[in-house]
Write an enzyme that holds these catalytic residues in place. Structure first.
Site, short mmCIF file in Angstrom:
data_model
loop_
_atom_site.label_atom_id
_atom_site.label_comp_id
_atom_site.label_asym_id
_atom_site.label_seq_id
_atom_site.Cartn_x
_atom_site.Cartn_y
_atom_site.Cartn_z
N HIS A 37 -58.97 -75.31 28.07
CA HIS A 37 -57.84 -75.57 28.98
C HIS A 37 -58.32 -76.35 30.21
O HIS A 37 -59.34 -76.00 30.80
CB HIS A 37 -57.20 -74.26 29.43
CG HIS A 37 -56.56 -73.49 28.32
ND1 HIS A 37 -57.29 -72.71 27.44
CD2 HIS A 37 -55.27 -73.40 27.92
CE1 HIS A 37 -56.47 -72.16 26.55
NE2 HIS A 37 -55.24 -72.57 26.82
N LYS A 64 -58.03 -76.40 19.43
CA LYS A 64 -56.91 -76.29 20.37
C LYS A 64 -57.37 -76.70 21.76
O LYS A 64 -58.41 -76.23 22.24
CB LYS A 64 -56.38 -74.86 20.42
CG LYS A 64 -55.27 -74.64 21.46
CD LYS A 64 -54.88 -73.16 21.53
CE LYS A 64 -54.13 -72.84 22.81
NZ LYS A 64 -54.04 -71.40 23.05
N SER A 123 -46.35 -68.79 29.47
CA SER A 123 -47.78 -68.54 29.50
C SER A 123 -48.54 -69.77 29.97
O SER A 123 -49.74 -69.72 30.20
CB SER A 123 -48.27 -68.11 28.11
OG SER A 123 -47.96 -69.10 27.15
N LYS A 208 -32.90 -97.43 37.46
CA LYS A 208 -31.97 -98.37 36.80
C LYS A 208 -32.23 -99.84 37.15
O LYS A 208 -32.04 -100.71 36.30
CB LYS A 208 -30.53 -98.00 37.15
CG LYS A 208 -30.12 -96.64 36.60
CD LYS A 208 -28.68 -96.31 36.92
CE LYS A 208 -28.33 -94.91 36.42
NZ LYS A 208 -26.91 -94.62 36.54
N ASP A 246 -22.61 -97.48 32.45
CA ASP A 246 -22.14 -96.64 33.56
C ASP A 246 -20.73 -97.03 34.00
O ASP A 246 -19.86 -96.19 34.20
CB ASP A 246 -23.07 -96.79 34.78
CG ASP A 246 -24.23 -95.82 34.75
OD1 ASP A 246 -24.15 -94.81 34.04
OD2 ASP A 246 -25.23 -96.08 35.44
N ALA A 283 -26.16 -97.11 39.98
CA ALA A 283 -24.81 -96.63 39.68
C ALA A 283 -23.79 -97.20 40.66
O ALA A 283 -22.66 -97.53 40.29
CB ALA A 283 -24.77 -95.11 39.69
#
Length: 422
Positions: A37, A64, A123, A208, A246, A283
């Site tokens: 990890h 892993k 976890s 955008k 939009d 927008a």
């Protein structure tokens, strides 16, 4: 192991000691997962390759590792390792920017992914719930041929787009998955995820305008607006095509609201109306353009007056600072459209315009749809204005995007049903 466990997960640092303890006495059916990890970052591809080799040498049946995403592009290196790994591998990138590593694991050949039983009880950072994996992202339907779509934004976790598109994909039998994509640097994102597998994207705040500049081809309307909210990767040459849905969704919803309020006739009910747009971003540009096309007189209000003036000059309208709106009421029966994120979760107590000033508007629209009834809309309703929520715009703009993503007709009734309980 003696109790019959199928898998034992051992941290890499403890693997040597564990192997000594076993002394070669391991049941055949029990697979040893050796884990590493990194809670700070995602190393380079070379370092990750070396890590996988060390884990294999430590006696792993299954490799892993979990790293941490500083940027969403970090996930690409983990996908690269996963695809080329010769042994079973579990490879995840922690944090919200690493979410797609958990969902796309079956696409790139991962052994398994992790989900939490309850929201909030994770976890590791960025872990989705099992319910989200199975029912929101259709995890069991994802395979190597699955096309990847997503909503690009910052913030983005509030978006209901995955709920809408993934349900429709499933019901239409379309092999695609739609993800939340928390993107900091849009050009870097497009450059990194340039394969045909990453087939299309919805763009939201604040990307955008930058998205338009990165497209190889742009729809003329989107070019006029100066912003795109939909990007398609063309399958034949991999080039990016941008368009703007939009303005269609928002303007149609506002026109419908005015008609419900008594407007009639063959021309748009917006014709001749004073249409005040809050916000000069992507927008805002889309709504200003759409309103102007319908014959409205457009006013742009923005926190930064210079940006309002810039857009007003392009559209052919008037500019105000946001503070000016409090005393701006040259006539009654005006239309107000908020295109900023003011009032969006979690800052639901915020509003761009004081309640008293809303008395001069016939209709108030808010592009924010989380919550559905923002403080702005609630107060507009209280003073007698007709309101149109961002949900109507969201559904309207999604129709065309779905058709562009899939080549299938948009399931309009399904979209309305999905958002009906929102």
């Amino acid at each position: 192991m003696k109790l019959g466990a199928d898998h034992i997960d051992i941290e890499l640092k403890a693997a040597n000691e564990f192997n000594k303890f076993l002394n070669g006495d391991k049941p055949e059916k029990c697979k040893v997962i050796v884990s590493s990890h990194n809670y700070d970052s995602t190393p380079s591809s070379e370092e990750l390759g070396n890590l996988v080799a060390r884990i294999q040498t430590a006696g792993a049946d299954i490799v892993k590792f979990a790293t941490t995403a500083v940027d969403i592009t970090d996930v690409a290196r983990v996908f690269q390792i996963t695809v080329h790994c010769q042994v079973p591998i579990i490879a995840m990138v922690m944090g919200e920017r690493g979410l797609m590593s958990r969902i796309l694991c079956p696409k790139f050949g991962g052994y398994l992914t992790f989900g939490t039983l309850e929201a909030g009880k994770v976890s590791a950072p960025g872990q989705p719930t099992i319910e989200q994996l199975l029912n929101l992202y259709n995890f069991r339907l994802i395979d190597s041929d699955t096309k990847v779509f997503g909503i690009i934004g910052k913030p983005v976790s509030h978006s209901k787009s995955p709920k809408l598109y993934n349900r429709a994909f499933r019901e239409d039998g379309f092999n695609g998955v739609f993800l939340h994509l928390l993107v900091d640097d849009l050009p870097k994102f497009f450059d990194t995820y340039s394969s045909p597998d990453f087939s299309g994207f919805s763009c939201t705040i604040p990307h955008k305008e930058v998205a338009l500049s990165r497209c190889d081809e742009v729809d003329p309307v989107a070019k006029s607006i100066g912003a795109v909210n939909c990007v398609i990767r063309r399958p034949n040459d991999g080039k990016l095509f941008g368009c703007n849905t939009d303005y269609i969704g928002a303007i149609s919803a506002i026109e419908d609201g005015l008609r419900e309020n008594g407007a009639s006739g063959p021309v748009s009910p917006l014709a001749g109306k004073l249409f005040v747009v809050i916000g000069a971003g992507g927008a805002g540009k889309a709504l200003a353009y759409g309103a102007k096309e319908k014959g409205a007189r457009v006013v742009i209000a923005n926190r930064t007056y210079e940006r309002a003036k810039e857009l007003a000059d392009i559209i052919g309208g008037q500019a105000l600072s946001l503070a000016d709106l409090e005393s701006f009421h040259p006539e009654s029966g005006m239309i107000l459209a908020n295109t900023t994120s003011i009032g969006m979760q979690p800052k639901i107590e915020e509003t761009p315009v004081p309640k008293e000033a809303l008395r001069h508007y016939e209709l108030v629209f808010d592009a924010v749809y989380t919550p559905k009834i923002t403080r702005l809309l609630g107060e507009a309703q209280e003073v007698g204005a007709k309101i149109v929520t961002g949900v109507e715009m969201f559904i309207g703009q999604a129709y065309e995007q779905y058709e562009r993503f899939t080549g299938l007709p948009a399931p309009k009734q399904l979209f309305k049903e999905i958002m009906g309980d929102h």
